[in-house]
Scaffold this motif. Structure first.
Motif, PDB file in Angstrom:
ATOM      1  N   GLU A  29       0.849  -1.204   0.000  1.00  0.00           N
ATOM      2  CA  GLU A  29       0.000   0.000   0.000  1.00  0.00           C
ATOM      3  C   GLU A  29       0.881   1.249   0.000  1.00  0.00           C
ATOM      4  O   GLU A  29       1.885   1.304   0.714  1.00  0.00           O
ATOM      5  N   TYR A  30       0.487   2.207  -0.815  1.00  0.00           N
ATOM      6  CA  TYR A  30       1.254   3.451  -0.950  1.00  0.00           C
ATOM      7  C   TYR A  30       0.362   4.650  -0.724  1.00  0.00           C
ATOM      8  O   TYR A  30      -0.817   4.634  -1.107  1.00  0.00           O
ATOM      9  N   ARG A  57       5.347  12.842  -4.471  1.00  0.00           N
ATOM     10  CA  ARG A  57       5.945  12.163  -3.317  1.00  0.00           C
ATOM     11  C   ARG A  57       5.299  10.786  -3.189  1.00  0.00           C
ATOM     12  O   ARG A  57       4.075  10.653  -3.357  1.00  0.00           O
ATOM     13  N   LEU A  58       6.131   9.798  -2.894  1.00  0.00           N
ATOM     14  CA  LEU A  58       5.628   8.413  -2.817  1.00  0.00           C
ATOM     15  C   LEU A  58       6.125   7.764  -1.530  1.00  0.00           C
ATOM     16  O   LEU A  58       7.332   7.723  -1.274  1.00  0.00           O
ATOM     17  N   VAL A  59       5.166   7.282  -0.730  1.00  0.00           N
ATOM     18  CA  VAL A  59       5.515   6.660   0.557  1.00  0.00           C
ATOM     19  C   VAL A  59       4.829   5.299   0.646  1.00  0.00           C
ATOM     20  O   VAL A  59       3.609   5.217   0.473  1.00  0.00           O
ATOM     21  N   ARG A  60       5.607   4.253   0.913  1.00  0.00           N
ATOM     22  CA  ARG A  60       4.964   2.935   1.110  1.00  0.00           C
ATOM     23  C   ARG A  60       4.560   2.812   2.574  1.00  0.00           C
ATOM     24  O   ARG A  60       5.388   2.994   3.468  1.00  0.00           O
ATOM     25  N   THR A  61       3.289   2.478   2.783  1.00  0.00           N
ATOM     26  CA  THR A  61       2.762   2.455   4.152  1.00  0.00           C
ATOM     27  C   THR A  61       2.450   1.048   4.662  1.00  0.00           C
ATOM     28  O   THR A  61       2.148   0.869   5.834  1.00  0.00           O
ATOM     29  N   ARG A  62       2.494   0.066   3.781  1.00  0.00           N
ATOM     30  CA  ARG A  62       2.181  -1.305   4.229  1.00  0.00           C
ATOM     31  C   ARG A  62       2.781  -2.324   3.261  1.00  0.00           C
ATOM     32  O   ARG A  62       2.754  -2.111   2.053  1.00  0.00           O
ATOM     33  N   VAL A  63       3.297  -3.404   3.841  1.00  0.00           N
ATOM     34  CA  VAL A  63       3.753  -4.560   3.041  1.00  0.00           C
ATOM     35  C   VAL A  63       2.999  -5.761   3.588  1.00  0.00           C
ATOM     36  O   VAL A  63       3.240  -6.179   4.723  1.00  0.00           O
TER      37      VAL A  63
END
Ligand code: URA
Length: 270
Positions: A159-160, A225-231
């Protein structure tokens, strides 16, 4: 003829009573063989055999089949070795800052994600985030789970949070959900929402190169801007950029389960 037991020795309660007594102690726990199987000790059948052979203890007591446990708190051991971590395997969760590269060694001398976690044992990033991308990245020396998490078609969800240029229309969001034509083919269905104007929450399970950036480009909204919030099931809002921590036993198990579930779904669909 079998000899009668001496009168002063308490007969052992039948096995089913022992099981019931153990279950009463931990009504909310999970079956021991399931916990063992999910930490890599083999199939449930193999784990049941380990238990039946008396090789598994829970908090120092030999466990019987049917025993339920709380994997976060109970000390589970097989042949005296603690369970939860297969010997030598480590699993780190890093909050990657922008500017750090996702390689084991950078030829240009830039800081790599591997520089931010302990050097021994040697670990590798699970998949890849662009140098500009921030957020959660797993690093491990467990090649098996790395392979399964990053599988091109049945990897776990990622999730991003994406800050894009401009406000995305409902039709553009639908395109992200239904699949966007990229130069390497149509993307698989994704979850996409816009919690506030220009901020997209995007969940994908493929792992193509620069996929999120290319999907957003394709709908006419370049990424700012791109941030990964869940794997998969792993998330952490309090881990600061540049910080890392080890996954808990429960997180490792839920990751293993998520990977297995994703593979089952893929098999059922194909
Ligand atoms: N998608 C991208 O475009 N970049 C990343 O770093 C991760 C996913």
């Amino acid at each position: 003829m079998a000899a009668n037991p001496p009168d002063d020795v308490e007969p052992e309660p039948p096995l089913w009573e022992q099981i019931a007594a153990q279950n009463r102690q931990l009504p909310g726990g999970e079956r021991l063989q399931k916990v063992l199987a999910s930490t890599g000790w083999g199939s449930r059948r193999v784990c049941e055999d380990l238990i039946a052979e008396g090789r598994v203890t829970v908090n120092g007591e030999v466990a019987v089949l049917g025993r339920r446990v709380d994997a976060e708190h109970d000390l589970i051991e097989v042949d005296g070795a603690p369970v939860g971590v297969r010997p030598g395997l480590v699993y780190y969760l890093l909050n990657k800052p922008a500017g750090v590269v996702t390689t084991a060694k950078d030829t240009h001398g830039r800081t790599t994600v591997v520089d931010l976690v302990p050097g021994e044992p040697r670990v590798f990033p699970v998949g890849r985030l662009d140098a500009d991308t921030e957020g959660l990245l797993l690093l491990t020396n467990d090649g098996d789970i790395t392979h399964r998490i990053t599988h091109p078609s049945h990897g776990v969800e990622k999730e991003y949070l994406v800050h894009v240029k401009g406000r995305v229309t409902p039709g553009e969001l639908r395109r992200l959900r239904e699949g966007v034509e990229l130069d390497d083919g149509l993307t698989a269905p994704a979850d996409a929402s816009q919690p506030s104007p220009g901020i997209i929450r995007l969940t994908i399970h493929e792992g193509r190169n620069r996929q999120v950036r290319r999907m957003c480009d394709a709908i006419g909204h370049p990424v700012l801007r791109l941030v990964r919030t869940r794997v998969g099931p792993i998330t952490d809002r309090s881990l600061r950029p540049g910080d890392w921590r080890e996954l808990s036993t429960g997180e490792r198990r839920s990751l293993t389960e998520a990977v297995a579930e994703q593979a089952r779904r893929y098999d059922a669909d194909s």
